[in-house]
Enzyme design. Structure first.
Site, PDB file in Angstrom:
ATOM      1  N   LYS A 173       5.146 -66.429   5.878  1.00 19.84           N
ATOM      2  CA  LYS A 173       5.407 -65.876   7.215  1.00 19.84           C
ATOM      3  C   LYS A 173       6.190 -64.579   7.012  1.00 19.84           C
ATOM      4  CE  LYS A 173       7.869 -65.371  10.491  1.00 19.84           C
ATOM      5  NZ  LYS A 173       8.248 -64.058  11.059  1.00 19.84           N
ATOM      6  N   CYS A 280      19.961 -56.282   0.567  1.00 19.20           N
ATOM      7  CA  CYS A 280      21.019 -57.298   0.533  1.00 19.20           C
ATOM      8  C   CYS A 280      22.008 -56.976  -0.577  1.00 19.20           C
ATOM      9  CB  CYS A 280      20.446 -58.697   0.389  1.00 19.20           C
ATOM     10  SG  CYS A 280      19.151 -58.808  -0.823  1.00 19.20           S
ATOM     11  N   GLU A 378      28.223 -57.850   7.261  1.00 18.49           N
ATOM     12  CA  GLU A 378      27.131 -57.088   6.661  1.00 18.49           C
ATOM     13  C   GLU A 378      26.711 -55.971   7.625  1.00 18.49           C
ATOM     14  OE1 GLU A 378      23.332 -58.114   3.928  1.00 18.49           O
ATOM     15  OE2 GLU A 378      23.419 -59.187   5.814  1.00 18.49           O
TER      16      GLU A 378
HETATM   17  O1  TXE Z   1      16.805 -61.503  10.132  1.00 17.83           O
HETATM   18  P1  TXE Z   1      16.240 -62.951  10.380  1.00 17.83           P
HETATM   19  P2  TXE Z   1      16.845 -60.249  11.108  1.00 17.83           P
HETATM   20  C1  TXE Z   1      20.525 -59.562   7.521  1.00 17.83           C
HETATM   21  C2  TXE Z   1      20.997 -58.194   7.957  1.00 17.83           C
HETATM   22  C3  TXE Z   1      20.399 -58.036   9.305  1.00 17.83           C
HETATM   23  C4  TXE Z   1      20.421 -59.449   9.833  1.00 17.83           C
HETATM   24  C5  TXE Z   1      19.401 -59.770  10.909  1.00 17.83           C
HETATM   25  O2  TXE Z   1      22.403 -58.206   8.070  1.00 17.83           O
HETATM   26  O3  TXE Z   1      21.149 -57.216  10.145  1.00 17.83           O
HETATM   27  O4  TXE Z   1      20.168 -60.239   8.699  1.00 17.83           O
HETATM   28  O5  TXE Z   1      18.076 -59.439  10.504  1.00 17.83           O
HETATM   29  C6  TXE Z   1      12.277 -65.354  10.478  1.00 17.83           C
HETATM   30  N1  TXE Z   1      13.330 -70.249  11.586  1.00 17.83           N
HETATM   31  N2  TXE Z   1      19.367 -59.510   6.664  1.00 17.83           N
HETATM   32  O6  TXE Z   1      17.171 -60.685  12.489  1.00 17.83           O
HETATM   33  O7  TXE Z   1      16.234 -63.301  11.827  1.00 17.83           O
HETATM   34  C7  TXE Z   1      11.954 -63.978  10.967  1.00 17.83           C
HETATM   35  O8  TXE Z   1      10.796 -63.990  11.778  1.00 17.83           O
HETATM   36  C8  TXE Z   1      12.629 -69.721  10.562  1.00 17.83           C
HETATM   37  C9  TXE Z   1      19.611 -59.684   5.262  1.00 17.83           C
HETATM   38  O9  TXE Z   1      15.620 -59.490  10.973  1.00 17.83           O
HETATM   39  O10 TXE Z   1      16.975 -63.837   9.467  1.00 17.83           O
HETATM   40  C10 TXE Z   1      11.824 -63.219   9.657  1.00 17.83           C
HETATM   41  O11 TXE Z   1      10.550 -63.458   9.093  1.00 17.83           O
HETATM   42  N3  TXE Z   1      12.428 -68.408  10.421  1.00 17.83           N
HETATM   43  C11 TXE Z   1      18.392 -59.911   4.521  1.00 17.83           C
HETATM   44  C12 TXE Z   1      12.907 -63.870   8.777  1.00 17.83           C
HETATM   45  O12 TXE Z   1      13.174 -65.125   9.398  1.00 17.83           O
HETATM   46  C13 TXE Z   1      12.949 -67.580  11.346  1.00 17.83           C
HETATM   47  C14 TXE Z   1      17.134 -59.300   4.941  1.00 17.83           C
HETATM   48  C15 TXE Z   1      14.211 -63.070   8.671  1.00 17.83           C
HETATM   49  O13 TXE Z   1      14.702 -62.828   9.937  1.00 17.83           O
HETATM   50  C16 TXE Z   1      13.685 -68.075  12.443  1.00 17.83           C
HETATM   51  C17 TXE Z   1      17.021 -59.200   6.366  1.00 17.83           C
HETATM   52  C18 TXE Z   1      13.878 -69.475  12.538  1.00 17.83           C
HETATM   53  N4  TXE Z   1      14.600 -70.045  13.520  1.00 17.83           N
HETATM   54  C19 TXE Z   1      18.125 -59.284   7.159  1.00 17.83           C
HETATM   55  N5  TXE Z   1      14.108 -67.021  13.178  1.00 17.83           N
HETATM   56  C20 TXE Z   1      18.484 -60.042   3.039  1.00 17.83           C
HETATM   57  N6  TXE Z   1      18.994 -61.162   2.533  1.00 17.83           N
HETATM   58  O14 TXE Z   1      18.051 -59.186   2.300  1.00 17.83           O
HETATM   59  C21 TXE Z   1      13.640 -65.913  12.566  1.00 17.83           C
HETATM   60  N7  TXE Z   1      12.937 -66.232  11.466  1.00 17.83           N
END
Ligand code: TXE
Length: 527
Positions: A173, A280, A378
């Site tokens: 996904k 990250c 972050e």
């Molecule tokens: O991440 P999400 P977001 C951090 C960074 C950023 C924050 C939010 O600080 O500002 O996270 O980013 C899927 N069950 N990182 O909102 O929501 C979603 O569709 C299962 C750090 O974009 O965590 C996407 O495919 N999956 C990071 C994925 O989760 C779910 C990289 C990530 O989205 C879900 C990105 C659920 N309930 C953001 N809800 C790193 N570690 O590098 C959403 N998703």
């Protein structure tokens, strides 16, 4: 969440439109899949997995190598798609996403067999008793991968390759911000000859991700935010399935007084601003020794001023657009909060409205403290807050003063001093005179401590997350009953008391003193 509510929710919103964050242009449209569709994908994957696991590593590796060739042949078109969907510079799409994964593909295609070879265990005195133990590594079944937008190619692709090479089927996904890159991964493997169903890409938003976590997969590999990671862990706990969580970071960079100032400053600028700071492992906190602080900060600011910020697909762009308005707002909030508490903007500090899209200037902040969000949460954007320190003890305390622990770096000309400090930092990876890039090394593990996550990806440790170890124990002595089986006669009790003392020393010579009793016991049973 029930299947029904998910289906209803997506019925109102059945399509996702992907936009270029640099220009606002539409890149494409993909379906926002329902829970029922995700469950069906997992079922299809499961039906195909057995036959795939039955192939040998060479045959699986051949398909991965064919996929690698397709990526190589189409590298510019894929880089352009990555750049358009994520906003990052073309050059970076090639250097940070495609090049490392091409290497990873050849590495796991060729080496998985060796990395997962059967292991013979030394079982000590049990070995002398004619027994042997081995560990074999079996595929898990269907692996669900939920991935983010910041490295829409490199993060999922590495996990897809390792999972497939280990004999699993995969349902991926991708982020709703970068679904076309996710679909591209699926297309490449299909054209490489991967049997239908073994890698399925299910596009959709968070609800589709949540549905995948509940769809009956055998393990979830998740990369994203801490908040969503906790939701995924809850879903995994409900089903008692394992998950790997690669979450955020607030990664410190420590520049000691004996560091090469030019090198360390250049590294800080790249580590802080590559991918607009949306990695990250980006440098999110910069600590420089007070003796070299003035010279170092001047160098950093001069280099930042020379960075070319523009649309990622334009040649010569160093810094592209951020991925979304939401992300840009977090950056604005952190910078404004810091400034309101006394931080000084040395360069940058504003949105770039002149460029049209989601651009934020590369920004360096001084006079910051650990009371500010910019040093605690972050930021995930192009912001480099700098503090100066006096002693190693002080900077170690600050470096570890974070709920996160993904990566960290130490800069010094004295490698053993660097190593010594590195070992005291609470982070999954600590580099000495290097920054950010080790996710690109296929052989090294990637993963965090504290709130930065659970488990590892990449390297042998990452590969081991994608298999089930099975212990096979064989007793070659088939004509005697074990000493510890029934009957529990008084003599047996006496022997066990002796064994408790002697066998448990781990020394066969000690145990051999009990040989006469043991031999007697072999023939002594009530029937
Ligand atoms: O991440 P999400 P977001 C951090 C960074 C950023 C924050 C939010 O600080 O500002 O996270 O980013 C899927 N069950 N990182 O909102 O929501 C979603 O569709 C299962 C750090 O974009 O965590 C996407 O495919 N999956 C990071 C994925 O989760 C779910 C990289 C990530 O989205 C879900 C990105 C659920 N309930 C953001 N809800 C790193 N570690 O590098 C959403 N998703």
């Amino acid at each position: 969440m029930s299947v029904q509510t998910l289906t209803l929710a997506t019925a109102e919103n059945t399509e996702i439109i992907s936009h270029d964050p640099a220009t606002g242009e539409e890149v494409g449209r993909v379906p926002n899949l329902s829970a029922a569709e995700v469950i069906a994908a997992v079922k299809r994957a499961r039906a195909m997995q057995g036959a795939w696991a039955a192939l040998d590593f060479k045959e699986r590796g051949r398909i991965v190598m064919r996929a690698r060739q397709i990526v190589l042949d189409e590298i510019d078109a894929i880089a352009r798609l990555i750049s358009r969907e994520s906003g990052k510079p073309l050059t970076e799409a090639i250097s940070m996403e495609l090049t490392p994964t091409l290497d990873l593909m050849q590495f796991f295609a060729r080496k998985t067999k060796k990395l997962l070879r059967t292991e013979k265990l030394d079982i000590g005195q049990y070995g002398l008793m004619g027994r042997s133990s081995r560990i074999i590594y079996k595929p898990l079944g269907v692996v669900g991968i939920i991935s983010p937008w910041n490295f829409p190619w490199a993060i999922p692709l590495g996990e897809v390759v390792m999972a497939l090479m280990a004999g699993n089927a995969v349902v991926l996904k991708p982020s709703e911000l970068t679904p076309l890159v996710g679909l591209k991964i699926g297309e490449v493997f299909k054209r490489a000859g991967l049997p239908e169903g073994l890698l399925q890409v299910v596009t959709g938003d968070g609800k589709t991700g949540a549905a995948l976590a509940e769809a009956g997969v055998d393990k979830i590999m998740f990369t994203g935010s801490v908040a969503t990671g906790k939701r995924v862990a809850e879903a995994a706990a409900r089903q008692l399935i394992p998950c790997v969580l690669e979450l955020g970071g607030k990664d410190p960079m420590i520049v000691l007084e004996d560091a090469n100032v030019l090198m360390a400053a250049s590294a800080a600028v790249w580590g802080g601003f590559a991918n607009s700071g949306q990695a990250c492992a980006s440098v999110e906190r910069l600590y420089v020794h007070e003796k070299i602080a003035t010279q170092f900060i001047e160098q950093v600011v001069a280099q930042v001023r020379a960075l070319e910020q523009n649309i990622g697909t334009r040649e010569g762009t160093d810094i592209g657009a951020m991925s979304s308005e939401r992300q840009l707002k977090i950056v604005e909030e952190h910078v404004n909060d810091a400034v309101s508490q006394g931080a000084r903007v040395l360069v940058g500090g504003h949105r770039r409205d002149d460029l049209g899209g989601m651009f934020y200037e590369p920004t360096v902040l001084a006079d910051v403290s650990h009371q500010m969000d910019v040093m605690r949460e972050e930021t995930f954007g192009p912001v480099l807050p700098v503090m100066t320190f006096k002693t190693e003890e002080e900077v170690l305390r600050w470096a570890n003063d974070s709920v996160f622990g993904l990566t960290a770096s130490v800069w010094t000309r004295d490698a053993s001093r660097g190593r010594r400090l590195a070992e005291k930092i609470e982070a999954g990876t600590v580099t000495v005179n290097e920054v950010l890039y080790t996710h690109g090394i296929a052989q090294t593990p990637w993963g965090g401590m504290k709130q930065s996550g659970i488990g590892r990806t990449h390297g042998r440790l990452g590969l081991l997350e994608l298999v089930a170890p099975q212990h096979i124990h064989v007793n070659r002595v088939t004509s005697f009953r074990d000493l510890w089986w029934f009957s529990y006669t008084p003599r047996a009790a006496e022997l066990f008391r002796g064994l408790a003392r002697r066998f448990a020393t781990g020394n066969p010579l000690q145990t051999s003193l009990l040989l006469p009793q043991m031999i007697r016991r072999l023939f002594e049973r009530r029937n």
